[in-house]
Design a protein around this motif. Structure first.
Motif, PDB file in Angstrom:
ATOM      1  N   LEU A   8       0.836  -1.203   0.000  1.00  0.00           N
ATOM      2  CA  LEU A   8       0.000   0.000   0.000  1.00  0.00           C
ATOM      3  C   LEU A   8       0.871   1.253   0.000  1.00  0.00           C
ATOM      4  O   LEU A   8       0.575   2.224  -0.691  1.00  0.00           O
ATOM      5  CB  LEU A   8      -0.929   0.019   1.221  1.00  0.00           C
ATOM      6  N   TRP A  52      -9.009  -2.180  -1.132  1.00  0.00           N
ATOM      7  CA  TRP A  52      -7.901  -1.277  -0.851  1.00  0.00           C
ATOM      8  C   TRP A  52      -7.187  -0.823  -2.111  1.00  0.00           C
ATOM      9  O   TRP A  52      -6.419   0.128  -2.091  1.00  0.00           O
ATOM     10  CB  TRP A  52      -6.894  -1.939   0.080  1.00  0.00           C
ATOM     11  N   SER A  74      -9.997   3.842   0.386  1.00  0.00           N
ATOM     12  CA  SER A  74     -10.037   2.869   1.479  1.00  0.00           C
ATOM     13  C   SER A  74      -8.634   2.340   1.781  1.00  0.00           C
ATOM     14  O   SER A  74      -8.261   2.155   2.948  1.00  0.00           O
ATOM     15  CB  SER A  74     -10.983   1.723   1.094  1.00  0.00           C
ATOM     16  N   GLY A  75      -7.841   2.103   0.746  1.00  0.00           N
ATOM     17  CA  GLY A  75      -6.463   1.662   0.931  1.00  0.00           C
ATOM     18  C   GLY A  75      -5.615   2.738   1.583  1.00  0.00           C
ATOM     19  O   GLY A  75      -4.776   2.450   2.455  1.00  0.00           O
ATOM     20  N   ALA A  78      -6.470   2.688   5.208  1.00  0.00           N
ATOM     21  CA  ALA A  78      -5.839   1.539   5.883  1.00  0.00           C
ATOM     22  C   ALA A  78      -4.353   1.814   6.131  1.00  0.00           C
ATOM     23  O   ALA A  78      -3.833   1.495   7.207  1.00  0.00           O
ATOM     24  CB  ALA A  78      -6.014   0.271   5.047  1.00  0.00           C
TER      25      ALA A  78
END
Length: 185
Positions: A8, A52, A74-75, A78
């Motif tokens: 990520l 993500w 969303s990633g 996170a």
């Protein structure tokens, strides 16, 4: 840290193919976190299922088709959540769990020559890793230009500095250990 957070973090700099992620991972993170190519692709699939990241298949006529991954909001959340966790992993970073050191500890059960061979092999591995750190610094320079963010590449440099010191310490330890055993001869 987990592999997914490393991926990520890399995707947060911009979209990449699986091949590009694998390469970026190897030249920037692999001296402190190892992952096989198959693990990287497995994590990418799982993270896409979690929402993500997204991927887009690019059809190419002259080359094999490729899949480009992009981090989602969303990633990014996170990643930010993981980065803001309290430093509970600091204590873990201070622990050493090494089968190699366990073998050295009990090497008195073997011949001095066998122990020296093991330590010399370790020393050579340290030298190779020290040379390999040049790849990390080249990656910092290369990706630093791509992301155009000196602050982010400064943190990459700080982690690479840890690698330099770590491998230098291993080399110094091996030299001292070898000298101690050679005194016995």
């Amino acid at each position: 840290m987990s592999l997914k957070h490393g991926l990520l973090g890399l995707l947060n700099y911009g979209p990449m193919t699986g091949y590009e992620l694998d390469k970026a991972f190897r030249v920037s993170l692999s001296f402190f976190w190892q992952a096989k190519t198959s693990q990287i692709y497995r994590e990418l699939d799982a993270m896409e299922l979690c929402g993500w990241l997204t991927s887009e298949r690019i059809i190419q006529s002259e080359k094999p088709n490729k899949r480009v991954y992009t981090i989602t909001n969303s990633g990014k959340e996170a990643l930010a959540d993981w980065l803001s966790l309290p430093g509970s992993d600091i204590d873990h970073a201070m622990r050493v769990k090494s089968a190699f050191l366990m073998r050295v500890f009990f090497a008195g059960e073997t011949s001095t020559e066998q122990a020296l061979k093991m330590l010399r092999s370790y020393r050579e591995n340290c030298l190779e890793r020290i040379k390999g750190m040049n790849d990390a610094y080249e990656a910092i320079s290369e990706y630093g230009m791509v992301i155009s963010n000196n602050k982010k590449s400064k943190y990459w440099e700080i982690v690479a500095l840890y690698g330099d010191v770590f491998f230098d310490a291993g080399l110094a330890w091996a030299d001292k250990a070898i000298a101690l055993l050679e005194e016995e001869k």
